[in-house]
Write a protein that holds these residues in place. Structure first.
Motif, short mmCIF file in Angstrom:
data_model
loop_
_atom_site.label_atom_id
_atom_site.label_comp_id
_atom_site.label_asym_id
_atom_site.label_seq_id
_atom_site.Cartn_x
_atom_site.Cartn_y
_atom_site.Cartn_z
N VAL A 100 -62.52 -8.89 49.51
CA VAL A 100 -61.86 -10.30 49.61
C VAL A 100 -63.27 -11.19 50.39
CG1 VAL A 100 -60.49 -11.88 51.07
CG2 VAL A 100 -59.34 -10.00 49.73
N ALA A 101 -63.69 -10.55 51.21
CA ALA A 101 -64.86 -11.28 52.07
C ALA A 101 -66.04 -11.41 50.99
CB ALA A 101 -65.55 -10.31 53.19
N ALA A 102 -66.29 -10.53 50.13
CA ALA A 102 -67.39 -10.51 49.16
C ALA A 102 -66.73 -11.55 47.92
CB ALA A 102 -67.61 -9.20 48.24
N LEU A 103 -65.60 -11.72 47.52
CA LEU A 103 -65.52 -12.75 46.58
C LEU A 103 -65.56 -14.02 47.23
CD1 LEU A 103 -62.44 -11.06 44.90
CD2 LEU A 103 -64.81 -11.45 44.07
N LEU A 104 -64.96 -14.36 48.69
CA LEU A 104 -65.01 -15.77 49.16
C LEU A 104 -66.70 -16.10 49.62
CD1 LEU A 104 -62.47 -15.08 52.30
CD2 LEU A 104 -62.46 -16.95 50.28
N ARG A 110 -59.42 -19.14 48.02
CA ARG A 110 -58.29 -18.15 48.15
C ARG A 110 -57.33 -18.02 46.85
NH1 ARG A 110 -57.68 -16.74 53.59
NH2 ARG A 110 -59.39 -17.48 54.78
N ALA A 111 -56.94 -19.38 46.22
CA ALA A 111 -56.08 -19.26 45.14
C ALA A 111 -56.69 -18.39 44.02
CB ALA A 111 -55.66 -20.76 44.90
N GLU A 112 -57.84 -18.71 43.82
CA GLU A 112 -58.54 -17.84 42.68
C GLU A 112 -58.40 -16.54 43.03
OE1 GLU A 112 -61.81 -20.81 40.84
OE2 GLU A 112 -62.23 -20.17 42.94
N ILE A 113 -58.78 -16.23 44.21
CA ILE A 113 -58.81 -14.68 44.54
C ILE A 113 -57.27 -14.18 44.34
CG2 ILE A 113 -58.93 -13.02 46.39
CD1 ILE A 113 -61.28 -14.87 47.59
N GLN A 114 -56.25 -15.10 44.76
CA GLN A 114 -54.96 -14.52 44.76
C GLN A 114 -54.59 -14.30 43.29
OE1 GLN A 114 -52.53 -14.98 47.60
NE2 GLN A 114 -51.46 -13.45 46.21
N THR A 115 -55.08 -15.36 42.51
CA THR A 115 -54.83 -15.08 40.90
C THR A 115 -55.47 -13.98 40.35
OG1 THR A 115 -54.80 -17.37 40.84
CG2 THR A 115 -54.77 -16.41 38.76
N LEU A 116 -56.69 -13.61 40.87
CA LEU A 116 -57.54 -12.53 40.27
C LEU A 116 -56.40 -10.98 40.74
CD1 LEU A 116 -61.13 -13.13 40.97
CD2 LEU A 116 -60.14 -12.84 38.88
N PHE A 117 -56.20 -10.96 41.95
CA PHE A 117 -55.49 -9.97 42.41
C PHE A 117 -54.18 -9.86 41.63
CE2 PHE A 117 -58.24 -9.20 45.83
CZ PHE A 117 -58.31 -8.13 46.36
N ASN A 118 -53.66 -10.76 41.29
CA ASN A 118 -52.39 -10.79 40.46
C ASN A 118 -52.37 -10.27 39.34
OD1 ASN A 118 -50.66 -11.57 42.70
ND2 ASN A 118 -50.69 -13.83 42.40
N ASP A 119 -53.62 -10.68 38.66
CA ASP A 119 -53.89 -10.29 37.05
C ASP A 119 -54.12 -8.77 37.11
OD1 ASP A 119 -53.64 -12.81 36.37
OD2 ASP A 119 -55.58 -13.36 36.25
#
Lengths: 131, 285
Positions: A100-104, A110-119
């Protein structure tokens, strides 16, 4: 019940020993109270330096998986499987935090990361149910 | 006592060490290489076959055994003049000759073994993948309780007999008690050596021989612990009864050594699939 090490693996040999013993504890193959071979025996059988096996045992002891009772030998602790689960959870948590830290850091929201995790979870779910 | 008894005991020891053990040892050449590195073993079949078909060590051992027995026989039949101490009794000449042949032969054997392991270390790298059992090994897995109880009982009875004989005044005196101290020290030393056997670091031999090696070693260690009974009995019979037990005692010692070697002779390489130990040998062999 056996342990296998690959000396050319990028994973250090002592970590291979730690991981395999933890896996056997988690799967119940190594029940609480089960005696483990001495450092000398395991090192001799695996043709490794004693310090390598001693380091693995020390790490397992520090993590609360095994207990060395002097001359009586080394045993799997009563709550070892719970400890192994806790170790796995904290390792997973650490990995996710790093990711998460790397993606930020890459500039994702945060929303994009959330979507990526959900996918990713959606893709991974069928795999999890596979025996 | 006939000199032929001495000859028979010494000839048996020579045949055992320089004929039967080397013949038996040949079976371990290939498993030793396969254990060290199965991938190398599979890739160098030509070298392995050459080593397997090599007979020079075996032939040297046979020649040494034949020469040793021929000389002992020559002395026993008075065909050869005794090399050391022409005035010594024949049994003593046989004893000294046997000792000299054994010493030279074993030194040669040791040198060959050293060269073999040096060659192995230099040419056959250790396997990358190695396996080991997670089951601990303990002495009681290999040696039945009655064996251990019998050894402890005989040892205590032996030392107790020394004390009782001394206390009864049958064998008092500084020389007697010095003998007791010697025997007690030997008993303790052998007990320490025997205790180290189950705890010793395992090696390739454990993987090649399997459980049998540790069992044979522990049985041999039990015999070793009983060895002080022979010099102990000799000293008591000499000091208390005025007998000269040198010859009988020496023959008994050699017989005990023969028994220890016979234990080792039973060893056979285990099939890789049944080895309970580590082993690269299980990977590809």
């Amino acid at each position: 019940m056996e342990i296998t090490v690959l000396t050319t693996s990028p994973e250090p040999v002592y970590e291979q020993i730690v991981r395999q013993i933890q896996d056997r504890v988690a799967s119940g193959e190594l029940a609480p109270g089960t005696a483990l071979p001495t450092v000398r025996q395991l090192a001799g059988d695996l043709q490794l330096n004693r310090n390598t096996v001693a380091r693995a045992y020390k790490q397992l002891e520090d993590r609360g998986v095994i207990l060395t009772a002097g001359r009586k030998g080394t045993f799997v602790r009563d709550n070892a499987s719970r400890e192994v689960e806790r170790i796995k959870s904290s390792r997973a948590e650490r990995s996710v935090r790093h990711l998460v830290a790397a993606l930020l850091g890459e500039g994702l929201s945060r929303a994009e990361i959330q979507t990526l995790f959900n996918d990713a979870l959606r893709v991974a779910r069928p795999k999890e149910t596979t025996p | 006592m006939s000199t032929w008894i001495d000859f028979a005991v010494y000839a048996t020891l020579i045949v055992l060490i320089f004929v039967l053990l080397p013949r038996n040892g040949r079976h371990f050449t290939v498993p030793t290489i396969a254990d060290r590195n199965p991938q190398w073993f599979a890739a160098h079949r030509d070298v392995v076959e050459r080593l397997e078909s090599s007979r020079w060590f075996l032939h040297v051992c046979y020649v040494w055994a034949a020469v040793s027995i021929a000389v002992l026989l020559g002395v026993a039949l008075d065909l050869i003049a005794p090399p050391f101490g022409a005035m010594a009794p024949k049994w003593e000449v046989l004893k000294d000759l046997n000792g000299a042949f054994l010493l030279i032969g074993l030194l040669g054997w040791g040198a060959c073994t050293l060269l073999w392991f040096r060659w192995l270390g230099a040419h056959v790298p250790l396997a990358e993948t190695r396996r080991a059992s997670l089951k601990p090994r303990v002495a009681s897995d290999y040696l039945a309780l009655p064996w251990r109880v019998a050894v402890e009982t005989l040892t205590v009875l032996h030392l107790g007999a020394w004390v009782v004989i001394g206390a009864m005044g049958l064998g008092g005196g500084a020389r007697y008690w010095a003998g007791f101290v010697f025997i007690a020290a030997m008993t303790i030393l052998f007990a320490v050596i025997a205790a180290a056997v189950p705890r010793r670091r395992p090696g390739f031999a454990d993987r090649v021989f399997g459980d049998g090696l540790r069992r044979a070693e522990l049985e041999a260690a039990c015999l070793l612990r009983l060895m002080p009974l022979i010099p102990g009995g000799m000293l008591i019979s000499e000091q208390v009864y005025g007998l000269d037990p040198d010859r009988v005692g020496h023959l008994l010692l050699v017989s005990a050594i023969i028994a220890m070697f016979l234990l080792l002779l039973r060893l056979r390489p285990v099939s890789p699939s049944s080895s309970p130990f580590g082993a690269g040998s299980r990977i590809n062999a």
